[in-house]
Design a protein around this motif. Sequence first.
Motif, PDB file in Angstrom:
ATOM      1  N   VAL A   9       0.825  -1.204   0.000  1.00 15.09           N
ATOM      2  CA  VAL A   9       0.000   0.000   0.000  1.00 15.09           C
ATOM      3  C   VAL A   9       0.862   1.258   0.000  1.00 15.09           C
ATOM      4  CG1 VAL A   9      -1.998  -1.095   1.056  1.00 15.09           C
ATOM      5  CG2 VAL A   9      -0.247  -0.089   2.502  1.00 15.09           C
ATOM      6  N   ARG A  10       2.164   1.073  -0.040  1.00 14.50           N
ATOM      7  CA  ARG A  10       3.093   2.204  -0.089  1.00 14.50           C
ATOM      8  C   ARG A  10       4.003   2.061  -1.302  1.00 14.50           C
ATOM      9  NH1 ARG A  10       6.833   2.069   4.375  1.00 14.50           N
ATOM     10  NH2 ARG A  10       7.107  -0.018   3.643  1.00 14.50           N
ATOM     11  N   GLU A  11       3.442   1.851  -2.449  1.00 14.34           N
ATOM     12  CA  GLU A  11       4.233   1.541  -3.642  1.00 14.34           C
ATOM     13  C   GLU A  11       5.283   2.598  -3.953  1.00 14.34           C
ATOM     14  OE1 GLU A  11       5.500  -1.160  -6.103  1.00 14.34           O
ATOM     15  OE2 GLU A  11       3.732  -1.504  -4.888  1.00 14.34           O
ATOM     16  N   ASN A  12       4.977   3.871  -3.730  1.00 16.66           N
ATOM     17  CA  ASN A  12       5.947   4.926  -4.040  1.00 16.66           C
ATOM     18  C   ASN A  12       7.180   4.859  -3.152  1.00 16.66           C
ATOM     19  OD1 ASN A  12       4.349   5.961  -6.043  1.00 16.66           O
ATOM     20  ND2 ASN A  12       3.375   7.470  -4.724  1.00 16.66           N
ATOM     21  N   GLU A  13       7.027   4.393  -1.929  1.00 18.42           N
ATOM     22  CA  GLU A  13       8.155   4.321  -1.004  1.00 18.42           C
ATOM     23  C   GLU A  13       8.861   2.974  -1.059  1.00 18.42           C
ATOM     24  OE1 GLU A  13       7.040   5.342   2.957  1.00 18.42           O
ATOM     25  OE2 GLU A  13       5.651   6.862   2.294  1.00 18.42           O
ATOM     26  N   ARG A  14       8.220   2.012  -1.675  1.00 18.58           N
ATOM     27  CA  ARG A  14       8.693   0.636  -1.620  1.00 18.58           C
ATOM     28  C   ARG A  14      10.132   0.479  -2.118  1.00 18.58           C
ATOM     29  NH1 ARG A  14       6.432  -4.322  -5.021  1.00 18.58           N
ATOM     30  NH2 ARG A  14       7.559  -5.917  -3.918  1.00 18.58           N
ATOM     31  N   ASP A  38       3.774 -14.814  14.183  1.00 15.94           N
ATOM     32  CA  ASP A  38       2.460 -14.202  14.384  1.00 15.94           C
ATOM     33  C   ASP A  38       2.609 -12.724  14.719  1.00 15.94           C
ATOM     34  OD1 ASP A  38       1.142 -16.553  13.870  1.00 15.94           O
ATOM     35  OD2 ASP A  38       0.815 -17.045  15.977  1.00 15.94           O
ATOM     36  N   ARG A  39       3.647 -12.391  15.450  1.00 10.68           N
ATOM     37  CA  ARG A  39       3.886 -10.988  15.816  1.00 10.68           C
ATOM     38  C   ARG A  39       4.101 -10.122  14.564  1.00 10.68           C
ATOM     39  NH1 ARG A  39       8.843  -8.593  19.327  1.00 10.68           N
ATOM     40  NH2 ARG A  39       7.933  -6.547  19.649  1.00 10.68           N
ATOM     41  N   ASP A  40       4.833 -10.658  13.587  1.00 10.70           N
ATOM     42  CA  ASP A  40       5.038  -9.921  12.336  1.00 10.70           C
ATOM     43  C   ASP A  40       3.715  -9.639  11.640  1.00 10.70           C
ATOM     44  OD1 ASP A  40       7.896  -9.911  12.462  1.00 10.70           O
ATOM     45  OD2 ASP A  40       7.898 -11.984  11.744  1.00 10.70           O
ATOM     46  N   PHE A  41       2.857 -10.647  11.566  1.00  5.71           N
ATOM     47  CA  PHE A  41       1.569 -10.479  10.891  1.00  5.71           C
ATOM     48  C   PHE A  41       0.641  -9.548  11.663  1.00  5.71           C
ATOM     49  CE2 PHE A  41       2.968 -14.544   9.039  1.00  5.71           C
ATOM     50  CZ  PHE A  41       2.928 -14.169   7.708  1.00  5.71           C
ATOM     51  N   ARG A  42       0.662  -9.629  12.990  1.00  3.32           N
ATOM     52  CA  ARG A  42      -0.172  -8.725  13.786  1.00  3.32           C
ATOM     53  C   ARG A  42       0.248  -7.279  13.585  1.00  3.32           C
ATOM     54  NH1 ARG A  42       0.001 -12.887  17.661  1.00  3.32           N
ATOM     55  NH2 ARG A  42       1.722 -11.872  18.731  1.00  3.32           N
ATOM     56  N   LEU A  43       1.545  -7.034  13.474  1.00  2.00           N
ATOM     57  CA  LEU A  43       2.035  -5.676  13.232  1.00  2.00           C
ATOM     58  C   LEU A  43       1.484  -5.151  11.909  1.00  2.00           C
ATOM     59  CD1 LEU A  43       3.828  -3.249  13.898  1.00  2.00           C
ATOM     60  CD2 LEU A  43       5.690  -4.433  12.725  1.00  2.00           C
ATOM     61  N   GLY A  44       1.532  -5.973  10.872  1.00  2.00           N
ATOM     62  CA  GLY A  44       1.004  -5.559   9.579  1.00  2.00           C
ATOM     63  C   GLY A  44      -0.491  -5.288   9.631  1.00  2.00           C
ATOM     64  N   LEU A  45      -1.232  -6.143  10.311  1.00  2.00           N
ATOM     65  CA  LEU A  45      -2.678  -5.948  10.420  1.00  2.00           C
ATOM     66  C   LEU A  45      -3.005  -4.702  11.227  1.00  2.00           C
ATOM     67  CD1 LEU A  45      -3.844  -9.614  11.010  1.00  2.00           C
ATOM     68  CD2 LEU A  45      -4.234  -8.216   8.976  1.00  2.00           C
ATOM     69  N   ALA A  49      -5.137  -1.516   9.913  1.00  2.00           N
ATOM     70  CA  ALA A  49      -6.332  -1.059  10.627  1.00  2.00           C
ATOM     71  C   ALA A  49      -6.191   0.415  11.031  1.00  2.00           C
ATOM     72  CB  ALA A  49      -6.578  -1.922  11.857  1.00  2.00           C
ATOM     73  N   ASP A  50      -5.008   0.796  11.486  1.00  2.00           N
ATOM     74  CA  ASP A  50      -4.773   2.196  11.857  1.00  2.00           C
ATOM     75  C   ASP A  50      -4.963   3.110  10.649  1.00  2.00           C
ATOM     76  OD1 ASP A  50      -4.194   1.426  14.428  1.00  2.00           O
ATOM     77  OD2 ASP A  50      -2.012   1.614  14.211  1.00  2.00           O
ATOM     78  N   HIS A  51      -4.420   2.688   9.515  1.00  2.00           N
ATOM     79  CA  HIS A  51      -4.545   3.487   8.295  1.00  2.00           C
ATOM     80  C   HIS A  51      -6.016   3.611   7.891  1.00  2.00           C
ATOM     81  CE1 HIS A  51      -3.625   5.196   4.416  1.00  2.00           C
ATOM     82  NE2 HIS A  51      -4.427   4.296   3.873  1.00  2.00           N
ATOM     83  N   ALA A  52      -6.734   2.513   7.920  1.00  2.00           N
ATOM     84  CA  ALA A  52      -8.152   2.536   7.545  1.00  2.00           C
ATOM     85  C   ALA A  52      -8.950   3.438   8.486  1.00  2.00           C
ATOM     86  CB  ALA A  52      -8.719   1.125   7.559  1.00  2.00           C
ATOM     87  N   ARG A  53      -8.641   3.401   9.771  1.00  2.00           N
ATOM     88  CA  ARG A  53      -9.339   4.234  10.750  1.00  2.00           C
ATOM     89  C   ARG A  53      -9.078   5.718  10.473  1.00  2.00           C
ATOM     90  NH1 ARG A  53      -6.851   2.501  14.843  1.00  2.00           N
ATOM     91  NH2 ARG A  53      -8.092   0.621  15.023  1.00  2.00           N
TER      92      ARG A  53
END
Length: 65
Positions: A9-14, A38-45, A49-53
């Motif tokens: 979701v950050r293609e320009n910075e990728r 699991d910690r890695d995936f939770r961080l991404g989620l 969620a923060d971005h969507a909010r």
Amino acid sequence: MDFVPAISVRENERGMHIGAGWDPHWHQPTDRYATFSDRDFRLGLKRGADHARRRGRALGATVKR
């Protein structure tokens, strides 16, 4: 089921971040599901969620309960 699609979701910075070594697994043999915890995936989620909010608030969306 052998492959999992990924979306940036950050293609320009990728390119800047990956090229600078931020993702040591990018296109390497270690770039596999089992490498991450699991910690890695939770961080991404959580980040998603923060971005969507924040985006929802900026657009005036409300949550009905």
